[in-house]
Design a protein around this motif. Sequence first.
Motif, PDB file in Angstrom:
ATOM      1  N   ASP A 108     -17.653  -9.400  -0.965  1.00 46.91           N
ATOM      2  CA  ASP A 108     -16.489  -8.638  -0.508  1.00 46.91           C
ATOM      3  C   ASP A 108     -16.063  -9.213   0.844  1.00 46.91           C
ATOM      4  O   ASP A 108     -16.467  -8.743   1.900  1.00 46.91           O
ATOM      5  CB  ASP A 108     -16.851  -7.158  -0.384  1.00 46.91           C
ATOM      6  CG  ASP A 108     -15.677  -6.302   0.049  1.00 46.91           C
ATOM      7  OD1 ASP A 108     -14.555  -6.829   0.211  1.00 46.91           O
ATOM      8  OD2 ASP A 108     -15.890  -5.087   0.234  1.00 46.91           O
ATOM      9  N   TRP A 109     -15.254 -10.267   0.798  1.00 47.79           N
ATOM     10  CA  TRP A 109     -14.889 -11.017   1.996  1.00 47.79           C
ATOM     11  C   TRP A 109     -14.124 -10.178   3.019  1.00 47.79           C
ATOM     12  O   TRP A 109     -14.137 -10.493   4.207  1.00 47.79           O
ATOM     13  CB  TRP A 109     -14.088 -12.268   1.621  1.00 47.79           C
ATOM     14  CG  TRP A 109     -14.930 -13.235   0.866  1.00 47.79           C
ATOM     15  CD1 TRP A 109     -14.883 -13.494  -0.469  1.00 47.79           C
ATOM     16  CD2 TRP A 109     -15.992 -14.032   1.390  1.00 47.79           C
ATOM     17  NE1 TRP A 109     -15.846 -14.429  -0.809  1.00 47.79           N
ATOM     18  CE2 TRP A 109     -16.539 -14.775   0.320  1.00 47.79           C
ATOM     19  CE3 TRP A 109     -16.543 -14.203   2.661  1.00 47.79           C
ATOM     20  CZ2 TRP A 109     -17.595 -15.661   0.476  1.00 47.79           C
ATOM     21  CZ3 TRP A 109     -17.597 -15.094   2.816  1.00 47.79           C
ATOM     22  CH2 TRP A 109     -18.112 -15.809   1.742  1.00 47.79           C
ATOM     23  N   ASP A 110     -13.492  -9.128   2.586  1.00 45.10           N
ATOM     24  CA  ASP A 110     -12.750  -8.271   3.527  1.00 45.10           C
ATOM     25  C   ASP A 110     -13.680  -7.435   4.391  1.00 45.10           C
ATOM     26  O   ASP A 110     -13.251  -6.869   5.399  1.00 45.10           O
ATOM     27  CB  ASP A 110     -11.794  -7.340   2.774  1.00 45.10           C
ATOM     28  CG  ASP A 110     -10.643  -8.098   2.142  1.00 45.10           C
ATOM     29  OD1 ASP A 110     -10.260  -9.163   2.673  1.00 45.10           O
ATOM     30  OD2 ASP A 110     -10.125  -7.630   1.105  1.00 45.10           O
ATOM     31  N   ASN A 111     -14.944  -7.342   4.010  1.00 49.83           N
ATOM     32  CA  ASN A 111     -15.868  -6.467   4.737  1.00 49.83           C
ATOM     33  C   ASN A 111     -17.105  -7.180   5.278  1.00 49.83           C
ATOM     34  O   ASN A 111     -18.123  -6.536   5.517  1.00 49.83           O
ATOM     35  CB  ASN A 111     -16.281  -5.300   3.831  1.00 49.83           C
ATOM     36  CG  ASN A 111     -15.124  -4.366   3.579  1.00 49.83           C
ATOM     37  OD1 ASN A 111     -14.495  -3.878   4.510  1.00 49.83           O
ATOM     38  ND2 ASN A 111     -14.807  -4.151   2.311  1.00 49.83           N
ATOM     39  N   ILE A 112     -17.020  -8.486   5.475  1.00 48.54           N
ATOM     40  CA  ILE A 112     -18.157  -9.180   6.078  1.00 48.54           C
ATOM     41  C   ILE A 112     -18.069  -9.047   7.591  1.00 48.54           C
ATOM     42  O   ILE A 112     -16.987  -8.900   8.158  1.00 48.54           O
ATOM     43  CB  ILE A 112     -18.237 -10.669   5.672  1.00 48.54           C
ATOM     44  CG1 ILE A 112     -17.014 -11.432   6.160  1.00 48.54           C
ATOM     45  CG2 ILE A 112     -18.434 -10.819   4.179  1.00 48.54           C
ATOM     46  CD1 ILE A 112     -17.170 -12.932   6.087  1.00 48.54           C
ATOM     47  N   ASP A 113     -19.216  -9.064   8.238  1.00 49.60           N
ATOM     48  CA  ASP A 113     -19.270  -8.978   9.695  1.00 49.60           C
ATOM     49  C   ASP A 113     -20.312  -9.977  10.180  1.00 49.60           C
ATOM     50  O   ASP A 113     -21.490  -9.845   9.873  1.00 49.60           O
ATOM     51  CB  ASP A 113     -19.648  -7.560  10.128  1.00 49.60           C
ATOM     52  CG  ASP A 113     -19.743  -7.403  11.636  1.00 49.60           C
ATOM     53  OD1 ASP A 113     -19.323  -8.325  12.383  1.00 49.60           O
ATOM     54  OD2 ASP A 113     -20.255  -6.365  12.078  1.00 49.60           O
ATOM     55  N   VAL A 114     -19.862 -10.969  10.914  1.00 53.18           N
ATOM     56  CA  VAL A 114     -20.780 -11.986  11.426  1.00 53.18           C
ATOM     57  C   VAL A 114     -20.973 -11.868  12.935  1.00 53.18           C
ATOM     58  O   VAL A 114     -21.567 -12.746  13.551  1.00 53.18           O
ATOM     59  CB  VAL A 114     -20.299 -13.416  11.051  1.00 53.18           C
ATOM     60  CG1 VAL A 114     -20.321 -13.613   9.544  1.00 53.18           C
ATOM     61  CG2 VAL A 114     -18.929 -13.706  11.631  1.00 53.18           C
ATOM     62  N   SER A 115     -20.512 -10.776  13.502  1.00 55.23           N
ATOM     63  CA  SER A 115     -20.560 -10.622  14.961  1.00 55.23           C
ATOM     64  C   SER A 115     -21.984 -10.571  15.513  1.00 55.23           C
ATOM     65  O   SER A 115     -22.208 -10.929  16.665  1.00 55.23           O
ATOM     66  CB  SER A 115     -19.789  -9.374  15.402  1.00 55.23           C
ATOM     67  OG  SER A 115     -20.375  -8.210  14.845  1.00 55.23           O
ATOM     68  N   SER A 137      -8.746 -16.715  12.024  1.00 59.52           N
ATOM     69  CA  SER A 137     -10.067 -16.805  12.646  1.00 59.52           C
ATOM     70  C   SER A 137     -11.095 -16.039  11.824  1.00 59.52           C
ATOM     71  O   SER A 137     -12.182 -16.557  11.534  1.00 59.52           O
ATOM     72  CB  SER A 137     -10.023 -16.256  14.068  1.00 59.52           C
ATOM     73  OG  SER A 137     -11.309 -16.253  14.628  1.00 59.52           O
ATOM     74  N   ASP A 138     -10.761 -14.828  11.447  1.00 59.40           N
ATOM     75  CA  ASP A 138     -11.681 -14.019  10.645  1.00 59.40           C
ATOM     76  C   ASP A 138     -11.983 -14.693   9.308  1.00 59.40           C
ATOM     77  O   ASP A 138     -13.120 -14.694   8.849  1.00 59.40           O
ATOM     78  CB  ASP A 138     -11.109 -12.621  10.392  1.00 59.40           C
ATOM     79  CG  ASP A 138     -11.094 -11.760  11.636  1.00 59.40           C
ATOM     80  OD1 ASP A 138     -11.743 -12.115  12.634  1.00 59.40           O
ATOM     81  OD2 ASP A 138     -10.406 -10.712  11.610  1.00 59.40           O
ATOM     82  N   CYS A 139     -10.955 -15.272   8.708  1.00 59.06           N
ATOM     83  CA  CYS A 139     -11.135 -15.903   7.395  1.00 59.06           C
ATOM     84  C   CYS A 139     -11.935 -17.197   7.491  1.00 59.06           C
ATOM     85  O   CYS A 139     -12.865 -17.406   6.722  1.00 59.06           O
ATOM     86  CB  CYS A 139      -9.785 -16.186   6.756  1.00 59.06           C
ATOM     87  SG  CYS A 139      -8.939 -14.708   6.191  1.00 59.06           S
ATOM     88  N   THR A 140     -11.577 -18.084   8.405  1.00 60.99           N
ATOM     89  CA  THR A 140     -12.247 -19.386   8.441  1.00 60.99           C
ATOM     90  C   THR A 140     -13.612 -19.297   9.110  1.00 60.99           C
ATOM     91  O   THR A 140     -14.621 -19.669   8.508  1.00 60.99           O
ATOM     92  CB  THR A 140     -11.384 -20.447   9.146  1.00 60.99           C
ATOM     93  OG1 THR A 140     -11.101 -20.017  10.473  1.00 60.99           O
ATOM     94  CG2 THR A 140     -10.101 -20.696   8.384  1.00 60.99           C
ATOM     95  N   MET A 183     -19.305 -18.991   8.721  1.00 62.87           N
ATOM     96  CA  MET A 183     -20.517 -18.517   9.389  1.00 62.87           C
ATOM     97  C   MET A 183     -21.318 -17.610   8.452  1.00 62.87           C
ATOM     98  O   MET A 183     -22.545 -17.643   8.439  1.00 62.87           O
ATOM     99  CB  MET A 183     -20.189 -17.789  10.699  1.00 62.87           C
ATOM    100  CG  MET A 183     -21.431 -17.361  11.475  1.00 62.87           C
ATOM    101  SD  MET A 183     -22.658 -18.688  11.749  1.00 62.87           S
ATOM    102  CE  MET A 183     -21.772 -19.741  12.865  1.00 62.87           C
ATOM    103  N   TYR A 184     -20.627 -16.817   7.660  1.00 69.15           N
ATOM    104  CA  TYR A 184     -21.317 -15.962   6.690  1.00 69.15           C
ATOM    105  C   TYR A 184     -22.131 -16.815   5.718  1.00 69.15           C
ATOM    106  O   TYR A 184     -23.283 -16.495   5.412  1.00 69.15           O
ATOM    107  CB  TYR A 184     -20.309 -15.096   5.926  1.00 69.15           C
ATOM    108  CG  TYR A 184     -20.965 -14.171   4.923  1.00 69.15           C
ATOM    109  CD1 TYR A 184     -21.492 -12.950   5.334  1.00 69.15           C
ATOM    110  CD2 TYR A 184     -21.078 -14.523   3.590  1.00 69.15           C
ATOM    111  CE1 TYR A 184     -22.112 -12.097   4.420  1.00 69.15           C
ATOM    112  CE2 TYR A 184     -21.698 -13.685   2.674  1.00 69.15           C
ATOM    113  CZ  TYR A 184     -22.210 -12.473   3.097  1.00 69.15           C
ATOM    114  OH  TYR A 184     -22.825 -11.638   2.195  1.00 69.15           O
TER     115      TYR A 184
END
Length: 168
Positions: free
Chosen positions: A125-132, A101-104, A109-110
């Motif tokens: 830096d895909w490990d640290n994106i936040d789209v919340s 879920s976080d990856c897709t 969405m990012y």
Amino acid sequence: MKTLDGYCLSLCEAGNYIAPAMGYLYFQQKEKTVAVLDSILENDGAYLVHCNVGRDRTGFVILLLQSLCGCSAEEMMECEVQAFCNLHHVKPGTEEYKIVSDCTYGRNMYLIANPDKIDDMFDVDWDNIDVSSVDTYSAAYSYCTDYLGMSSDDVDELIDKLCVGGEL
């Protein structure tokens, strides 16, 4: 009553389909995304958007459409992960489900919210994106107008066609 095969075949025979052949870097192929959205504008529903698995190209287009229709982040995440549940038997509530879920959802969405990063996506830096905190509707609307170059009238018409009475 027509079978699904019969219905799909009748659409193809009538020329009511589009095969944009979106490749792996689908989010960089603006003209193909616009072609899909224009196809919706030019044809009455119902609409079927699919590819081989439904997690990348299809997931991206569906996420964009769901965002324009005002779906919640939870609904969209669930939809994004469904292809993995179907194909790889990922189970809801598992760590694997959360990662997928976080990856897709997170990745797509990012990119919708930050289309300026698409050309430099390998530097993100895909490990640290936040789209919340992303306002998904506004991000999708902006993506269509500012990045894809669609007019506001076309985006509004797209929303009208996809949402009952154009209501969110």
